[in-house]
Design a protein around this motif. Structure first.
Motif, PDB file in Angstrom:
ATOM      1  N   ARG A  11      38.827  22.036  47.366  1.00 12.09           N
ATOM      2  CA  ARG A  11      37.761  22.672  47.759  1.00 12.09           C
ATOM      3  C   ARG A  11      37.579  23.402  49.175  1.00 12.09           C
ATOM      4  N   LYS A  12      38.659  23.697  49.858  1.00 13.62           N
ATOM      5  CA  LYS A  12      38.450  24.644  50.531  1.00 13.62           C
ATOM      6  C   LYS A  12      37.842  25.732  49.782  1.00 13.62           C
ATOM      7  N   ILE A  13      38.317  26.159  48.785  1.00 14.64           N
ATOM      8  CA  ILE A  13      37.423  27.251  48.604  1.00 14.64           C
ATOM      9  C   ILE A  13      36.123  27.501  48.049  1.00 14.64           C
ATOM     10  N   VAL A  14      35.622  26.149  47.474  1.00 13.64           N
ATOM     11  CA  VAL A  14      34.346  25.910  47.172  1.00 13.64           C
ATOM     12  C   VAL A  14      33.431  25.562  48.376  1.00 13.64           C
ATOM     13  N   TYR A  15      34.354  25.373  49.754  1.00  8.94           N
ATOM     14  CA  TYR A  15      33.946  24.686  50.733  1.00  8.94           C
ATOM     15  C   TYR A  15      33.344  26.596  51.221  1.00  8.94           C
ATOM     16  N   ASP A  16      34.342  27.385  51.383  1.00 12.54           N
ATOM     17  CA  ASP A  16      33.911  28.126  51.977  1.00 12.54           C
ATOM     18  C   ASP A  16      33.366  29.159  51.436  1.00 12.54           C
ATOM     19  N   GLU A  17      33.039  29.167  50.064  1.00  8.73           N
ATOM     20  CA  GLU A  17      31.998  29.481  49.293  1.00  8.73           C
ATOM     21  C   GLU A  17      30.353  29.329  49.233  1.00  8.73           C
ATOM     22  N   GLY A  18      30.456  28.312  50.347  1.00 14.21           N
ATOM     23  CA  GLY A  18      28.782  28.252  50.614  1.00 14.21           C
ATOM     24  C   GLY A  18      28.040  26.555  49.289  1.00 14.21           C
ATOM     25  N   ALA A  19      29.342  25.767  48.554  1.00 14.04           N
ATOM     26  CA  ALA A  19      29.120  24.915  48.594  1.00 14.04           C
ATOM     27  C   ALA A  19      29.374  23.805  49.540  1.00 14.04           C
ATOM     28  N   ALA A  66      22.997  28.273  47.688  1.00 13.88           N
ATOM     29  CA  ALA A  66      23.641  29.010  48.624  1.00 13.88           C
ATOM     30  C   ALA A  66      25.795  29.648  48.168  1.00 13.88           C
ATOM     31  N   PHE A  67      25.966  28.820  46.700  1.00 14.43           N
ATOM     32  CA  PHE A  67      27.003  28.905  46.388  1.00 14.43           C
ATOM     33  C   PHE A  67      27.424  30.155  45.513  1.00 14.43           C
ATOM     34  N   PHE A  95      43.391  28.291  34.329  1.00  9.17           N
ATOM     35  CA  PHE A  95      41.592  28.622  33.865  1.00  9.17           C
ATOM     36  C   PHE A  95      40.748  28.114  34.555  1.00  9.17           C
ATOM     37  N   CYS A  96      39.537  28.324  35.023  1.00 13.09           N
ATOM     38  CA  CYS A  96      38.685  27.651  36.366  1.00 13.09           C
ATOM     39  C   CYS A  96      36.753  27.709  35.740  1.00 13.09           C
ATOM     40  N   ASN A  97      36.396  27.046  35.696  1.00  8.54           N
ATOM     41  CA  ASN A  97      34.701  26.583  35.050  1.00  8.54           C
ATOM     42  C   ASN A  97      34.357  26.118  36.521  1.00  8.54           C
ATOM     43  N   ILE A  98      33.338  26.812  36.797  1.00 14.01           N
ATOM     44  CA  ILE A  98      32.275  25.342  38.077  1.00 14.01           C
ATOM     45  C   ILE A  98      30.430  25.229  37.381  1.00 14.01           C
ATOM     46  N   GLU A  99      30.600  24.378  36.780  1.00 19.28           N
ATOM     47  CA  GLU A  99      29.594  24.311  37.090  1.00 19.28           C
ATOM     48  C   GLU A  99      28.820  23.253  37.559  1.00 19.28           C
TER      49      GLU A  99
END
Length: 296
Positions: free
Chosen positions: A116-124, A132-133, A150-154
């Motif tokens: 979550r911290k990474i996702v917030y840092d990158e704009g989401a 902005a993400f 493995f990581c997938n973001i959608e």
């Protein structure tokens, strides 16, 4: 679209037509039904006709509005419905462009705070546009977390789904405790991949002190997470070594006795005292001890 209104008045046709002609009002599709005279006029003349036959004896009524007026009337009646439909479409579009929820799934879900911290840092963030993400940078940073394979973001509707998988060998075996020092010394390096560093380079630490906390900050909120990283601590030690004689070979053997498995000797010094049957080498040294947690 027809722009004529059909009107009925109680009057003879001759009398009604004379009045309409004097006012230059064009009349169409005239007919009689009993005492009523029925005719059509253009929409723009409707108010004039009612003004001409404004006396109660004429009993004037509109039988059928023009198609144009019926359509406009229908729109007026259904204005609320139309406005509601437009508002729904706009809100649906807005909701689809916003992130209303962030969900972390998969065998690496125990890494959720750091993800979550990474996702917030990158704009989401919740209730903000997804535009902005930075998907690619966030994915790369999550893949760099310990044991992640493995990581997938959608984005699914208004939900941003982050699927994180870890190595089966380490699934469920992560140490959820903080990194604790097992020695006294001075911090020479501290790297917190997950969690929060509790010390800085140059700090003195004692055995039992926390080096990396098992929590992180998401905005202003402190949340528990996996502690992962390492610390390098400069420690001091001393040793004694007995030899029958004082010579270079004995000194070499004395220094070899302080070699520590997996640790780097930084400095060393010695002194020699005679003793019964030989000499004793007194050795003072410093070494670098590396401690880690949840790193493969």
């Amino acid at each position: 679209m027809t722009n004529r209104t059909e009107i009925s008045i109680i009057s003879t046709a001759e009398s009604a037509l004379r009045k309409l002609k004097r006012s230059d009002i064009a009349v169409f599709n005239c007919k009689k039904e009993g005492a009523a005279f029925i005719f059509e006029v253009k929409d723009k003349d409707t108010q004039k006709v009612f003004a001409i036959f404004d006396k109660p004896c004429y009993n004037i009524t509109v039988i059928k509005k023009s198609r144009k007026n019926r359509f406009l009337g229908l729109l007026a009646v259904r204005a609320g419905l139309v406005a509601g439909a437009a508002a729904f479409i706009l809100s649906a579009f807005a909701a689809n462009s916003l992130v209303l929820k962030i969900k972390v799934s998969g065998s690496g879900s125990y890494l959720e705070p750091e993800v979550r911290k990474i996702v917030y840092d990158e704009g989401a963030k919740e209730f903000q546009p997804i535009s902005a993400f930075n998907f690619s940078v966030a994915t790369g940073r999550i893949l760099a977390l310990p044991q992640v394979t493995f990581c997938n973001i959608e984005k699914r509707g208004s939900v941003l789904v982050v699927d994180v998988q870890v190595d089966d060998e380490h699934y469920g075996s992560a140490n959820l405790k903080p990194l604790i020092s097992d020695c006294d010394g001075v911090v020479r390096n501290i790297v917190a991949v997950c969690g929060t560093a509790a010390v800085s380079v140059g700090d003195g630490v004692k055995k039992g002190d926390t080096l990396i906390y098992a929590h992180t900050l998401a905005g202003e909120e402190e949340i528990e997470c996996l502690a992962a990283g390492f610390a390098e601590i400069e420690c001091a030690g001393h040793a004694e070594y007995f030899a029958e004689t004082e010579n270079d070979e004995s000194l070499k053997e004395a220094f070899s006795s302080i070699l520590l498995e997996g640790e780097e000797i930084l400095s060393r010094s010695h002194s020699v005292n005679p003793t019964e049957g030989g000499v004793v080498y007194f050795i003072e040294y410093t070494y670098l001890r590396k401690l880690s947690i949840n790193l493969t």
